[in-house]
Design an enzyme around this catalytic site. Structure first.
Site, PDB file in Angstrom:
ATOM      1  N   LYS A   1       0.617  -0.978  -0.019  1.00  0.00           N
ATOM      2  CA  LYS A   1       0.021  -0.046  -0.088  1.00  0.00           C
ATOM      3  C   LYS A   1       1.064   1.764  -0.478  1.00  0.00           C
ATOM      4  O   LYS A   1       0.729   2.422  -0.575  1.00  0.00           O
ATOM      5  CB  LYS A   1      -0.970   0.424   1.296  1.00  0.00           C
ATOM      6  CG  LYS A   1      -2.038  -1.074   1.249  1.00  0.00           C
ATOM      7  CD  LYS A   1      -2.799  -1.337   2.563  1.00  0.00           C
ATOM      8  CE  LYS A   1      -2.154  -0.878   3.748  1.00  0.00           C
ATOM      9  NZ  LYS A   1      -1.814  -2.095   4.226  1.00  0.00           N
TER      10      LYS A   1
ATOM     11  N   ARG B   1      -9.062   0.512   9.493  1.00  0.00           N
ATOM     12  CA  ARG B   1      -8.937  -0.843   9.940  1.00  0.00           C
ATOM     13  C   ARG B   1     -10.274  -1.591  10.722  1.00  0.00           C
ATOM     14  O   ARG B   1      -9.479  -2.567  11.190  1.00  0.00           O
ATOM     15  CB  ARG B   1      -7.683  -0.267  10.602  1.00  0.00           C
ATOM     16  CG  ARG B   1      -5.934  -0.862   9.580  1.00  0.00           C
ATOM     17  CD  ARG B   1      -4.609  -0.544  10.825  1.00  0.00           C
ATOM     18  NE  ARG B   1      -3.467  -1.519  10.467  1.00  0.00           N
ATOM     19  CZ  ARG B   1      -2.982  -0.957   9.905  1.00  0.00           C
ATOM     20  NH1 ARG B   1      -2.925   0.172   9.069  1.00  0.00           N
ATOM     21  NH2 ARG B   1      -1.487  -1.616   8.726  1.00  0.00           N
TER      22      ARG B   1
ATOM     23  N   ARG C   1      11.571  -5.982   4.828  1.00  0.00           N
ATOM     24  CA  ARG C   1      11.302  -5.365   5.296  1.00  0.00           C
ATOM     25  C   ARG C   1      11.647  -4.514   6.694  1.00  0.00           C
ATOM     26  O   ARG C   1      12.590  -4.125   6.993  1.00  0.00           O
ATOM     27  CB  ARG C   1      10.023  -4.401   4.929  1.00  0.00           C
ATOM     28  CG  ARG C   1       9.656  -3.052   5.314  1.00  0.00           C
ATOM     29  CD  ARG C   1       8.457  -2.653   4.884  1.00  0.00           C
ATOM     30  NE  ARG C   1       7.723  -2.796   6.161  1.00  0.00           N
ATOM     31  CZ  ARG C   1       6.190  -3.283   5.969  1.00  0.00           C
ATOM     32  NH1 ARG C   1       5.770  -2.137   4.869  1.00  0.00           N
ATOM     33  NH2 ARG C   1       5.551  -2.918   6.953  1.00  0.00           N
TER      34      ARG C   1
ATOM     35  N   ARG D   1      12.120  -0.419  12.613  1.00  0.00           N
ATOM     36  CA  ARG D   1      10.711  -0.841  12.357  1.00  0.00           C
ATOM     37  C   ARG D   1      10.717  -1.910  13.264  1.00  0.00           C
ATOM     38  O   ARG D   1      11.189  -3.338  12.698  1.00  0.00           O
ATOM     39  CB  ARG D   1       9.007  -1.027  11.092  1.00  0.00           C
ATOM     40  CG  ARG D   1       9.379   0.636  10.638  1.00  0.00           C
ATOM     41  CD  ARG D   1       7.854   0.536  10.042  1.00  0.00           C
ATOM     42  NE  ARG D   1       7.087  -0.375  10.237  1.00  0.00           N
ATOM     43  CZ  ARG D   1       5.961   0.432   9.542  1.00  0.00           C
ATOM     44  NH1 ARG D   1       5.335   0.587   8.117  1.00  0.00           N
ATOM     45  NH2 ARG D   1       4.842  -1.129   9.822  1.00  0.00           N
TER      46      ARG D   1
ATOM     47  N   ARG E   1       1.404 -11.449  14.814  1.00  0.00           N
ATOM     48  CA  ARG E   1      -0.078 -11.228  15.315  1.00  0.00           C
ATOM     49  C   ARG E   1      -0.086  -9.646  13.927  1.00  0.00           C
ATOM     50  O   ARG E   1      -1.591  -9.679  14.505  1.00  0.00           O
ATOM     51  CB  ARG E   1       0.706 -10.661  16.417  1.00  0.00           C
ATOM     52  CG  ARG E   1      -0.703  -9.423  17.348  1.00  0.00           C
ATOM     53  CD  ARG E   1      -0.498  -9.266  17.899  1.00  0.00           C
ATOM     54  NE  ARG E   1       0.774 -10.124  19.089  1.00  0.00           N
ATOM     55  CZ  ARG E   1       1.551  -9.416  19.925  1.00  0.00           C
ATOM     56  NH1 ARG E   1       1.841  -8.156  20.788  1.00  0.00           N
ATOM     57  NH2 ARG E   1       1.932 -10.747  21.127  1.00  0.00           N
TER      58      ARG E   1
HETATM   59  P1  ADP Z   1       1.821  -1.246   7.362  1.00  0.00           P
HETATM   60  O1  ADP Z   1       2.015  -0.664   6.184  1.00  0.00           O
HETATM   61  O2  ADP Z   1       2.627  -2.161   7.534  1.00  0.00           O
HETATM   62  O3  ADP Z   1       0.308  -2.106   7.281  1.00  0.00           O
HETATM   63  P2  ADP Z   1       1.370   0.708   9.109  1.00  0.00           P
HETATM   64  O4  ADP Z   1       2.175   1.569   8.044  1.00  0.00           O
HETATM   65  O5  ADP Z   1       0.115   1.393   7.754  1.00  0.00           O
HETATM   66  O6  ADP Z   1       1.229  -0.822   8.986  1.00  0.00           O
HETATM   67  O7  ADP Z   1       0.737   0.258  10.557  1.00  0.00           O
HETATM   68  C1  ADP Z   1       1.069   0.191  11.172  1.00  0.00           C
HETATM   69  C2  ADP Z   1       0.730   0.078  12.783  1.00  0.00           C
HETATM   70  O8  ADP Z   1       0.428   1.726  13.158  1.00  0.00           O
HETATM   71  C3  ADP Z   1      -0.240  -0.747  13.204  1.00  0.00           C
HETATM   72  O9  ADP Z   1       0.417  -2.190  13.138  1.00  0.00           O
HETATM   73  C4  ADP Z   1      -1.198  -0.395  13.684  1.00  0.00           C
HETATM   74  O10 ADP Z   1      -0.713  -0.558  15.214  1.00  0.00           O
HETATM   75  C5  ADP Z   1      -1.078   1.228  13.647  1.00  0.00           C
HETATM   76  N1  ADP Z   1      -2.255   2.078  12.871  1.00  0.00           N
HETATM   77  C6  ADP Z   1      -1.786   2.233  11.549  1.00  0.00           C
HETATM   78  N2  ADP Z   1      -3.298   2.870  10.917  1.00  0.00           N
HETATM   79  C7  ADP Z   1      -4.391   2.281  12.097  1.00  0.00           C
HETATM   80  C8  ADP Z   1      -5.608   2.462  12.000  1.00  0.00           C
HETATM   81  N3  ADP Z   1      -6.004   2.883  11.409  1.00  0.00           N
HETATM   82  N4  ADP Z   1      -6.033   1.577  13.056  1.00  0.00           N
HETATM   83  C9  ADP Z   1      -5.604   1.482  14.250  1.00  0.00           C
HETATM   84  N5  ADP Z   1      -4.079   1.175  14.101  1.00  0.00           N
HETATM   85  C10 ADP Z   1      -3.059   2.099  12.778  1.00  0.00           C
END
Ligand code: ADP
Length: 195
Positions: free
Chosen positions: A14, A89, A128, A134, A145
Protein backbone atom coordinates in the site's frame (compact mmCIF):
# COMPACT_ATOMS: atom_id res chain seq x y z
CA UNK A 1 -13.43 14.79 -4.65
CA UNK A 2 -11.70 11.61 -5.75
CA UNK A 3 -11.62 9.71 -2.46
CA UNK A 4 -10.06 6.27 -2.71
CA UNK A 5 -9.17 3.66 -0.10
CA UNK A 6 -6.13 1.49 -0.79
CA UNK A 7 -6.86 -1.68 1.14
CA UNK A 8 -4.84 -4.81 1.89
CA UNK A 9 -2.91 -6.72 4.53
CA UNK A 10 0.34 -5.49 6.11
CA UNK A 11 3.04 -5.94 3.46
CA UNK A 12 0.68 -5.79 0.48
CA UNK A 13 2.43 -2.74 -0.98
CA UNK A 14 0.00 0.00 0.00
CA UNK A 15 2.75 2.46 0.95
CA UNK A 16 4.74 1.91 -2.26
CA UNK A 17 1.72 2.21 -4.53
CA UNK A 18 0.25 5.16 -2.61
CA UNK A 19 3.32 7.27 -3.26
CA UNK A 20 3.02 6.68 -7.00
CA UNK A 21 -0.76 7.18 -7.08
CA UNK A 22 -0.81 10.49 -5.19
CA UNK A 23 1.81 11.86 -7.54
CA UNK A 24 -0.08 10.85 -10.68
CA UNK A 25 -3.55 11.93 -9.55
CA UNK A 26 -2.53 14.89 -7.31
CA UNK A 27 -4.21 13.41 -4.29
CA UNK A 28 -3.52 13.94 -0.60
CA UNK A 29 -1.87 10.83 0.87
CA UNK A 30 -3.46 10.05 4.20
CA UNK A 31 -1.54 7.19 5.85
CA UNK A 32 -2.51 6.61 9.47
CA UNK A 33 0.70 4.59 9.99
CA UNK A 34 2.81 7.56 8.81
CA UNK A 35 0.78 10.04 10.86
CA UNK A 36 1.18 7.91 13.97
CA UNK A 37 4.94 7.52 13.40
CA UNK A 38 5.20 11.33 13.13
CA UNK A 39 3.35 11.72 16.43
CA UNK A 40 5.79 9.23 17.99
CA UNK A 41 8.83 11.08 16.61
CA UNK A 42 7.49 14.37 17.98
CA UNK A 43 6.84 12.65 21.35
CA UNK A 44 3.30 14.03 21.57
CA UNK A 45 0.89 12.52 24.15
CA UNK A 46 -0.94 10.81 21.26
CA UNK A 47 2.35 9.39 19.96
CA UNK A 48 3.44 8.16 23.36
CA UNK A 49 0.18 6.26 23.91
CA UNK A 50 0.11 4.90 20.34
CA UNK A 51 3.69 3.59 20.43
CA UNK A 52 2.98 0.74 22.86
CA UNK A 53 0.16 -0.59 20.67
CA UNK A 54 2.16 -0.30 17.45
CA UNK A 55 5.36 -1.90 18.79
CA UNK A 56 3.22 -4.77 19.98
CA UNK A 57 1.61 -5.25 16.55
CA UNK A 58 -1.82 -4.22 17.87
CA UNK A 59 -4.19 -1.61 16.51
CA UNK A 60 -4.24 1.84 18.04
CA UNK A 61 -7.70 2.47 19.63
CA UNK A 62 -10.39 3.64 17.20
CA UNK A 63 -11.16 6.94 18.95
CA UNK A 64 -7.51 8.03 18.71
CA UNK A 65 -7.23 7.23 15.00
CA UNK A 66 -10.64 8.64 14.12
CA UNK A 67 -9.86 11.94 15.87
CA UNK A 68 -6.58 12.21 13.97
CA UNK A 69 -8.26 11.50 10.60
CA UNK A 70 -11.07 14.00 11.30
CA UNK A 71 -8.53 16.81 11.61
CA UNK A 72 -6.80 15.77 8.40
CA UNK A 73 -10.00 15.67 6.37
CA UNK A 74 -10.92 19.15 7.59
CA UNK A 75 -7.47 20.48 6.65
CA UNK A 76 -7.57 18.95 3.18
CA UNK A 77 -11.10 19.64 2.13
CA UNK A 78 -9.87 21.85 -0.74
CA UNK A 79 -7.88 18.91 -2.22
CA UNK A 80 -8.64 17.13 -5.47
CA UNK A 81 -9.10 13.95 -3.49
CA UNK A 82 -7.71 11.87 -0.66
CA UNK A 83 -6.01 8.49 -0.88
CA UNK A 84 -6.58 6.61 2.38
CA UNK A 85 -3.74 4.19 3.15
CA UNK A 86 -3.98 1.95 6.23
CA UNK A 87 -7.34 3.45 7.18
CA UNK A 88 -10.04 2.36 7.89
CA UNK A 89 -8.65 -0.70 9.68
CA UNK A 90 -11.84 -1.60 11.58
CA UNK A 91 -15.54 -1.45 10.70
CA UNK A 92 -15.98 1.20 13.42
CA UNK A 93 -13.42 3.36 11.61
CA UNK A 94 -15.17 2.78 8.26
CA UNK A 95 -18.53 3.89 9.66
CA UNK A 96 -16.89 6.96 11.22
CA UNK A 97 -15.16 7.81 7.94
CA UNK A 98 -18.41 7.57 6.00
CA UNK A 99 -20.02 9.92 8.50
CA UNK A 100 -17.16 12.44 8.28
CA UNK A 101 -17.31 12.38 4.49
CA UNK A 102 -21.10 12.60 4.37
CA UNK A 103 -20.88 15.93 6.22
CA UNK A 104 -18.90 17.14 3.24
CA UNK A 105 -21.00 15.32 0.62
CA UNK A 106 -17.94 13.63 -0.78
CA UNK A 107 -18.13 9.84 -0.33
CA UNK A 108 -15.54 7.12 -0.86
CA UNK A 109 -15.59 6.35 -4.58
CA UNK A 110 -13.74 3.05 -4.57
CA UNK A 111 -11.89 0.58 -2.37
CA UNK A 112 -8.94 -0.95 -4.20
CA UNK A 113 -8.06 -4.25 -2.53
CA UNK A 114 -4.46 -5.39 -3.14
CA UNK A 115 -4.54 -9.19 -3.13
CA UNK A 116 -1.37 -10.90 -1.87
CA UNK A 117 -1.18 -14.40 -0.36
CA UNK A 118 0.16 -14.95 3.15
CA UNK A 119 3.44 -16.69 2.19
CA UNK A 120 4.42 -13.76 0.02
CA UNK A 121 3.42 -11.27 2.74
CA UNK A 122 5.61 -12.91 5.37
CA UNK A 123 8.53 -13.02 2.91
CA UNK A 124 8.18 -9.32 2.16
CA UNK A 125 7.83 -8.31 5.80
CA UNK A 126 10.90 -10.28 6.86
CA UNK A 127 12.85 -8.45 4.17
CA UNK A 128 11.43 -5.07 5.19
CA UNK A 129 12.37 -5.83 8.82
CA UNK A 130 16.02 -6.00 7.82
CA UNK A 131 16.05 -2.36 6.70
CA UNK A 132 13.01 -0.40 7.91
CA UNK A 133 14.13 0.10 11.51
CA UNK A 134 10.52 -0.47 12.60
CA UNK A 135 10.14 -2.51 15.80
CA UNK A 136 6.88 -4.01 14.47
CA UNK A 137 8.67 -5.29 11.35
CA UNK A 138 11.73 -6.84 13.00
CA UNK A 139 10.01 -9.42 15.19
CA UNK A 140 8.41 -12.48 13.49
CA UNK A 141 6.00 -13.04 16.40
CA UNK A 142 4.70 -9.49 16.08
CA UNK A 143 4.40 -9.87 12.32
CA UNK A 144 2.26 -12.95 12.82
CA UNK A 145 0.09 -11.08 15.30
CA UNK A 146 -0.40 -8.28 12.78
CA UNK A 147 -1.63 -10.79 10.20
CA UNK A 148 -4.06 -12.32 12.72
CA UNK A 149 -5.38 -8.89 13.73
CA UNK A 150 -5.72 -8.02 10.06
CA UNK A 151 -7.91 -11.08 9.45
CA UNK A 152 -10.02 -10.58 12.58
CA UNK A 153 -10.48 -6.81 12.63
CA UNK A 154 -9.52 -5.34 9.27
CA UNK A 155 -10.75 -7.85 6.67
CA UNK A 156 -14.40 -7.20 7.70
CA UNK A 157 -13.90 -3.64 6.39
CA UNK A 158 -13.91 -5.04 2.84
CA UNK A 159 -17.29 -6.74 3.52
CA UNK A 160 -18.59 -3.42 4.83
CA UNK A 161 -17.75 -1.67 1.54
CA UNK A 162 -18.77 -4.70 -0.52
CA UNK A 163 -22.40 -4.06 0.46
CA UNK A 164 -22.15 -0.71 -1.38
CA UNK A 165 -20.40 -2.35 -4.39
CA UNK A 166 -17.30 -0.26 -3.85
CA UNK A 167 -14.61 -2.97 -3.69
CA UNK A 168 -12.39 -3.88 -6.64
CA UNK A 169 -9.76 -6.61 -6.32
CA UNK A 170 -6.35 -5.90 -7.78
CA UNK A 171 -3.59 -8.51 -8.14
CA UNK A 172 -0.86 -7.41 -5.73
CA UNK A 173 1.87 -9.78 -6.93
CA UNK A 174 3.94 -8.72 -9.93
CA UNK A 175 6.20 -5.81 -10.74
CA UNK A 176 5.58 -2.48 -9.01
CA UNK A 177 4.76 -0.93 -12.39
CA UNK A 178 2.31 -3.66 -13.43
CA UNK A 179 0.44 -3.37 -10.14
CA UNK A 180 0.48 0.42 -10.44
CA UNK A 181 -1.00 0.21 -13.94
CA UNK A 182 -3.81 -2.08 -12.74
CA UNK A 183 -4.64 0.38 -9.95
CA UNK A 184 -4.60 3.31 -12.39
CA UNK A 185 -7.01 1.52 -14.73
CA UNK A 186 -9.52 1.27 -11.89
CA UNK A 187 -9.02 4.86 -10.75
CA UNK A 188 -9.42 6.13 -14.31
CA UNK A 189 -12.85 4.54 -14.46
CA UNK A 190 -14.08 6.57 -11.47
CA UNK A 191 -12.06 9.73 -12.03
CA UNK A 192 -14.06 10.33 -15.24
CA UNK A 193 -17.27 10.25 -13.20
CA UNK A 194 -15.82 12.71 -10.67
CA UNK A 195 -14.57 15.36 -13.14
P1 ADP B 1 1.70 -1.49 7.22
O1 ADP B 1 2.04 -0.53 6.13
O2 ADP B 1 2.77 -2.46 7.51
O3 ADP B 1 0.37 -2.14 7.04
P2 ADP B 1 1.17 0.83 8.84
O4 ADP B 1 2.36 1.68 8.70
O5 ADP B 1 -0.05 1.20 8.06
O6 ADP B 1 1.58 -0.69 8.56
O7 ADP B 1 0.72 0.77 10.37
C1 ADP B 1 1.63 0.41 11.40
C2 ADP B 1 0.90 0.28 12.74
O8 ADP B 1 0.24 1.52 13.06
C3 ADP B 1 -0.24 -0.75 12.78
O9 ADP B 1 0.22 -2.05 13.05
C4 ADP B 1 -1.10 -0.17 13.93
O10 ADP B 1 -0.56 -0.45 15.18
C5 ADP B 1 -1.00 1.31 13.71
N1 ADP B 1 -2.09 1.81 12.83
C6 ADP B 1 -1.95 2.34 11.59
N2 ADP B 1 -3.15 2.69 11.08
C7 ADP B 1 -4.08 2.36 12.02
C8 ADP B 1 -5.49 2.43 12.10
N3 ADP B 1 -6.21 2.93 11.08
N4 ADP B 1 -6.11 1.98 13.22
C9 ADP B 1 -5.42 1.48 14.24
N5 ADP B 1 -4.07 1.36 14.23
C10 ADP B 1 -3.39 1.80 13.15
Amino acid sequence: MLNIILFGPPGSGKGTQSEKLVEKYHLIHLSTGDLLRKEIAAETPLGISAKAFMDDGKLVPDDVVIGMIGNCIDENFHAKGILFDGFPRTVTQAVALDLLLSHKSTPIKKVLFLKVNEDELIKRLVKRGETSGRADDANPEIQKRRQVIYKEQTLPVSDYYEQFDKVVNVEGIGTIDDIFNSLCEEIDKVSLEVE
